[in-house]
Design a protein around this motif. Sequence first.
Motif, short mmCIF file in Angstrom:
data_model
loop_
_atom_site.label_atom_id
_atom_site.label_comp_id
_atom_site.label_asym_id
_atom_site.label_seq_id
_atom_site.Cartn_x
_atom_site.Cartn_y
_atom_site.Cartn_z
N ASP A 123 0.82 -1.21 0.00
CA ASP A 123 0.00 0.00 0.00
C ASP A 123 0.86 1.27 0.00
O ASP A 123 0.58 2.22 -0.73
CB ASP A 123 -0.93 0.01 1.22
N GLY A 124 1.91 1.27 0.82
CA GLY A 124 2.74 2.47 0.88
C GLY A 124 3.45 2.69 -0.45
O GLY A 124 3.52 3.80 -0.99
N ASN A 134 -1.73 -3.71 4.17
CA ASN A 134 -1.65 -4.08 5.59
C ASN A 134 -1.75 -2.83 6.46
O ASN A 134 -1.42 -2.84 7.63
CB ASN A 134 -0.38 -4.88 5.87
N VAL A 159 -1.05 -5.50 -1.71
CA VAL A 159 -1.26 -6.04 -0.37
C VAL A 159 -1.37 -4.86 0.58
O VAL A 159 -0.41 -4.12 0.79
CB VAL A 159 -0.10 -6.98 0.04
N THR A 204 -0.05 -0.27 6.75
CA THR A 204 1.15 0.32 7.35
C THR A 204 2.37 0.10 6.46
O THR A 204 2.30 -0.63 5.47
CB THR A 204 1.41 -0.31 8.74
N TYR A 205 3.46 0.76 6.82
CA TYR A 205 4.76 0.52 6.21
C TYR A 205 5.42 -0.58 7.02
O TYR A 205 6.04 -0.30 8.05
CB TYR A 205 5.62 1.78 6.28
N GLY A 206 5.28 -1.81 6.54
CA GLY A 206 5.84 -2.93 7.30
C GLY A 206 7.37 -2.88 7.33
O GLY A 206 7.99 -2.91 8.39
MG MG Z 1 2.06 -1.90 3.76
#
Ligand code: MG
Lengths: 277, 383
Positions: free
Chosen positions: A103-104, A131, A129, A133-135
């Motif tokens: 997403d980021g 989620n 994908v 957030t910035y995993g």
């Molecule tokens: Mg992400």
Amino acid sequence: MIDEQVLDGLHPMDKLLRADRIPHIWCPGCGIGTVVYSFLSALIKSGLDLDKVAVVSGIGCTGRAAGYINLDSFHTTHGRALPFATGLKLGNPELKVVVFSGDGDLISIGGNHFIHAARRNMDIAVICVNNFTYGMTGGQLGPTTPIRAKTTTSPYGNTEHPFNLPYLAAASGAVYVARWTSLDARRTERAIGEALAKKGFSFVEVIAPCPTLYGNMNKMKTGLDQMRFYEENSVIRHGAEPKDVDITLNGQIIVGKFVDIEKPTYLDLRDNIGSIV
Amino acid sequence: MSEKSPLSGVFFMTGDTACAEGAISAGCRFFAGYPITPATEIAERMAERMPQISGTYVQMEDEIASMNAVLGASWAGVKAMTATSGPGFSLMMENLGLGIMTETPCVLVNVQRGGPSTGLPTLVAQADMMQARWGSHGAYEIIALSPNSPQELFFLTIRAFNLSEKYRTPVLIMTDEVVGHMTERVVIPPHKNIARYARRKPQVPPGEFLPYKGSDDLVPPMANAGDGYRIHMTGLTHDERGYPDTTAEAQGRLIRRLIDKIQTNKDDIIEVEEDQLDDADVAICSYGISARVALLPIEQARQEGIKVGLLRLITVWPFPEEHVRRVAKNVKAIVVPELNNGQIALEVERCVAGAARVIPVPHMGGDIHQPQDILDAIHRGAK
Ligand SMILES: [Mg+2]
Ligand SMILES: Cc1ncc(C[n+]2csc(CCOP(=O)(O)OP(=O)(O)O)c2C)c(N)n1
Ligand code: SF4
């Protein structure tokens, strides 16, 4: 019936994975691997010539997918998978080009490329994908983080409006838009299959757990907690208006196929001018 | 333009147009760009010409996208180029690095204008020369060429493509607004007489191919997407298989090879023009339009009895160190006119290491040097 591959000791996806790169970097309970599985299953069923399929990723936990998939695979820079994929597709229109990223990567730093690739109706299938957030960088606020969700850079709760990705994709010109959660591995697989078969810019958002960071900071400490949340809160509504499918911190997740239309692709339009050159 | 194939013949054209035609002659069939003065005419020419020769022109949403699209097209097996100027060049830097790290052949043209920032959109400078060398992060070598005329821009564009394929690296053409917009006679040889370097393909079947193992000249052959090799490309530090390996050892091996493949092939890459240096007491060391402006003061000084010669850097990066050192041994001073505050002058000083005086002739751009300013510097050097 006994599966020969099981007897071989092979994983059914072994042919499509770079087994020599396993173990992968993903955390236990992470949803990315499930989405990769759905993608590879869809690819196998698609009947595509796999030597002519290219996967392009940006940077992030999700972006590492390109490195594990045994196809022509490109791990580019943060946010730039789509313009790279555009060059690849236009350079060799025979290729089926798939972008697989987070997403980021796709929507924040790559957001401009996303809307323009969709606007052009570039023949690319995009799997995002999400989620929230910035995993890869440790769980910071991203462009899809719901209001009030905690991240390492929104320690008091997020106060920014997030993007609704199906709405963004549809408004920008995508001809196929669907959203599923990684819990729905089969429906995800089917949606990716449809996206692969579609001519033009197709977009599949897959909501997936990041238990280590996003889940941990938002009262869903394990992947299973997040899966349970999806089970209880996702609602299938095919054909829903994309503008109505916002995601909130604890609210419903509307999933389904929202857009499936026909429109000339970039290459259709370009090849039409052939006669006047 | 009614011509449907690569041109040949004698033309009167701008540098920008000559650059586009040079690319076409070199086999370029993909251009991605974003309009910016003074490079726009290259994009416009490509938009007109690419469809005529079954190539692709695509106008991207910005220069970051343009640079990436060019890399993608190159991996699809197509010779690809983009062209820009200062602000766009800055935006391309990160992914120029991706091209270097992943050894992706392509050509990036910078028609330099005055900066920093929006600066002088329509006026000349040569102030991105150090950015060309060091603008992307990390340690690397780069190839950059600098033409002094539309004709030379035509030929250097072909050379840039050939070098990029031969050494599997992005090649920069560091031209400038004056050369880009100047209209002059350009002779385009018959297409069959133009040497085009063909990409080296793997000679072993998939499964045995190590896509990042250098051959004897340290350059790996390249499999394109769709060739059946199922290659992996990453901007992460990687091993010979192309797989990420983020260790000090892998970094040492990879970066060493990327640097060495340029360094050890310098003799092939570096091209300079040397004129009247045999008896010279003073040398001019310059490049691009400034080297051309220097021709008049050189002639004037010669008429005055001062022995002046010219070392013109056609390849600017890798820096022609040996040539500069050789000249420095025989002259009292080296005069370095350039349209910036002294960038290449620093390199000249480094190489000369005190063996001769180095006299920069800085000019911030907006126009070219007054010949008198260069002549004054020659007088100082001759003392
Ligand atoms: Mg992400
Ligand atoms: C230009 C640039 N800025 C920042 C980073 C650091 N960075 C790496 S991955 C990432 C975020 C990834 O988030 P997302 O795309 O959502 O992927 P996830 O890790 O969540 O799967 C960031 C900010 C980078 N690599 N490049
Ligand atoms: S940090 Fe989150 S997104 Fe990244 S691998 Fe771990 S669980 Fe998955």
